[in-house]
Design an enzyme around this catalytic site. Sequence first.
Site, PDB file in Angstrom:
ATOM      1  N   ASP A 107       0.783  -1.112  -0.001  1.00 18.02           N
ATOM      2  CA  ASP A 107      -0.045  -0.109   0.076  1.00 18.02           C
ATOM      3  C   ASP A 107       0.939   1.448  -0.070  1.00 18.02           C
ATOM      4  OD1 ASP A 107      -3.021   0.915   0.531  1.00 18.02           O
ATOM      5  OD2 ASP A 107      -1.807   1.984   2.137  1.00 18.02           O
ATOM      6  N   TYR A 237      -2.195  11.450   2.322  1.00 17.46           N
ATOM      7  CA  TYR A 237      -2.921  12.025   1.368  1.00 17.46           C
ATOM      8  C   TYR A 237      -3.033  13.528   1.234  1.00 17.46           C
ATOM      9  CZ  TYR A 237      -4.703   7.077   1.796  1.00 17.46           C
ATOM     10  OH  TYR A 237      -4.987   5.638   1.951  1.00 17.46           O
ATOM     11  N   HIS A 302      -6.542  -6.957  -0.514  1.00 15.56           N
ATOM     12  CA  HIS A 302      -5.431  -5.756  -0.205  1.00 15.56           C
ATOM     13  C   HIS A 302      -4.352  -5.952   0.517  1.00 15.56           C
ATOM     14  CE1 HIS A 302      -4.081  -1.748  -1.192  1.00 15.56           C
ATOM     15  NE2 HIS A 302      -4.019  -1.445  -0.029  1.00 15.56           N
TER      16      HIS A 302
END
Length: 329
Positions: A107, A237, A302
């Site tokens: 990730d 982010y 994931h």
Amino acid sequence: MEHLEMVNEVKHQRIKANGIWLHVAEKGTGPLVLLLHGFPELWYAWRHQINYLAQHGYHAVAPDLRGYGDSDSPIQPTSYTYHHLVGDLIALLDHFGEQQAFVVGSDWGSTIGWHLSLFRPDRVKGFVALGVPYHPRSPTSKTVETIRKLFGDQSHVCQFQEPGRAERAFARYDYLTVMKKFILMIKTDFLASPEGMELIDFLPTPSVVPSWITEEELTVFADKFQESGFTGPLNYYRAMDLNWELLAPWQGSKITVPTKFIAGNKDMAFDLETFGTKAFVESGIFKTLVPNLEVVIIDGHHFIHQEKAQQISDEILSFIRKFPPNASI
């Protein structure tokens, strides 16, 4: 439980690195393997691999990345650029006296590993990326703008931009529920909620914990996030567009480090036509950007290093064993 006993054998320390304190978990001796977790995880996400790599003659080191767990969490999103994150890793390598390391990322950890490989290929002996391929910088559009065009304002990346918004939404749930919503997610489409709804409200809470993780293990994550909060992780982010600006000098660069890319066939980041990751990986484009590349697709989602822990451990070991001891690339 064996894995909890194993965790007790792991050595923990806080290291002054790149101006902040980083918590690392480590085990074993031998060539250094740096394990980089994703969102929303901790060093503990690598509990299976730490033990396995140590048993097979490697020094496994898993930091809590900046903003996470017992590592320092600078307040400003501008302190979470790739330059900061890669700088932290270089400082860790220097601390351990290693010119080169093997790097494994999942990730966000994959994204950081790609940029470590881009900025400092001389320090990476080999790289294993889980779930997230190398995406070249768009020459024309900032990252958040690109994602907004593809998935709209309701995508997780857009919702996470505004300081405090996601934190307030997450706070409506206990920390264990937040962990279950993310780590146990089996969505195969991009993370986006319907109009007017916060993502965390849209994500289902699984009623049953799958066999590859226990309630006790999920609680380890939950308890630590209760201490440290989510602002640090969300700042990754919030620095995306700043990263786009800072990456301009590397426009058109290739990743020269020997790399193994592993994805789960049901990973939302991979199995998504809109995002085009599968097509990107299976076409020749990915290989032109990362010439020294092998690709492995396995059955899973994931958080595949936790879900298919033994298989991923074997894939990592088979890759790093290709490199003779002390050989520089």
